[in-house]
Write a protein that holds these residues in place. Sequence first.
Motif, mmCIF file in Angstrom:
data_model
loop_
_atom_site.group_PDB
_atom_site.id
_atom_site.type_symbol
_atom_site.label_atom_id
_atom_site.label_comp_id
_atom_site.label_asym_id
_atom_site.label_seq_id
_atom_site.Cartn_x
_atom_site.Cartn_y
_atom_site.Cartn_z
ATOM 1 N N GLU A 62 0.835 -1.209 0.000
ATOM 2 C CA GLU A 62 0.000 0.000 0.000
ATOM 3 C C GLU A 62 0.867 1.255 0.000
ATOM 4 N N ARG A 63 1.898 1.249 0.825
ATOM 5 C CA ARG A 63 2.783 2.420 0.915
ATOM 6 C C ARG A 63 3.505 2.674 -0.409
ATOM 7 N N ILE A 64 4.051 1.616 -1.013
ATOM 8 C CA ILE A 64 4.779 1.792 -2.273
ATOM 9 C C ILE A 64 3.846 2.314 -3.359
ATOM 10 N N PHE A 65 2.651 1.745 -3.466
ATOM 11 C CA PHE A 65 1.700 2.215 -4.485
ATOM 12 C C PHE A 65 1.275 3.654 -4.207
ATOM 13 N N ALA A 66 1.144 4.027 -2.938
ATOM 14 C CA ALA A 66 0.794 5.417 -2.608
ATOM 15 C C ALA A 66 1.928 6.366 -2.985
ATOM 16 N N ASP A 67 3.184 5.923 -2.792
ATOM 17 C CA ASP A 67 4.339 6.776 -3.103
ATOM 18 C C ASP A 67 4.621 6.868 -4.601
ATOM 19 N N TYR A 68 4.518 5.745 -5.328
ATOM 20 C CA TYR A 68 4.983 5.721 -6.728
ATOM 21 C C TYR A 68 3.966 5.234 -7.747
ATOM 22 N N GLY A 69 2.836 4.706 -7.322
ATOM 23 C CA GLY A 69 1.831 4.273 -8.281
ATOM 24 C C GLY A 69 2.134 2.903 -8.866
#
Length: 194
Positions: A62-69
């Motif tokens: 979730e964090r990675i997708f929030a940061d970089y898509g």
Amino acid sequence: MNKRCTFYLLALLLPLFLLTFAQADASAQTSSESNTYSKEEIQNAVEGFFAGTTRGLAEILERIFADYGRPQGYIQGEEAGAALVVGLRYGQGFLHLKGMEPVQVYWQGPSVGFDIGVNVAKNFTLVYNLTDPNLIFQRFPGLDGSAYIVGGLSMNYQKSNEIVLAPIRTGMGLRLGASVGYLHYTERKHMNPL
């Protein structure tokens, strides 16, 4: 032309003009999505690779997708490392880019910091801003923190130029600390970590 005719002409052309831009934007977004992996595709790949998911792993994604898509690719592999202030890490795996054949990659690198112990880990790395697989073959600096006491989970970001890597590691061993270093991604296995 009088003002009334100009107004009616603009009133007719404006929706057509806006519709054309909306279609172009939707087409660009669809093209971008066809070259990237969705969250569901990555979750399925991660679940298959790590043989299940945990709450911690889901939160990291979730964090990675929030940061970089949406990522253009991912690397699945294994690695081993050891440290006593100065550390070494060696790994190998396959780079998967959307719509391309997997490419074998190796990585090795030094680190220095408050780091001690040994570990082996499965490594799932999300890859951003990489369209040519040959561009992975370079050094990626990064900060790393590990807490493996029998088993553990870690994630950090590595960046070189515009390319961003987000390795997720789950491993076994006895290792604790934080360090700074880099990983050198290569086409062939090297014993020299530099």
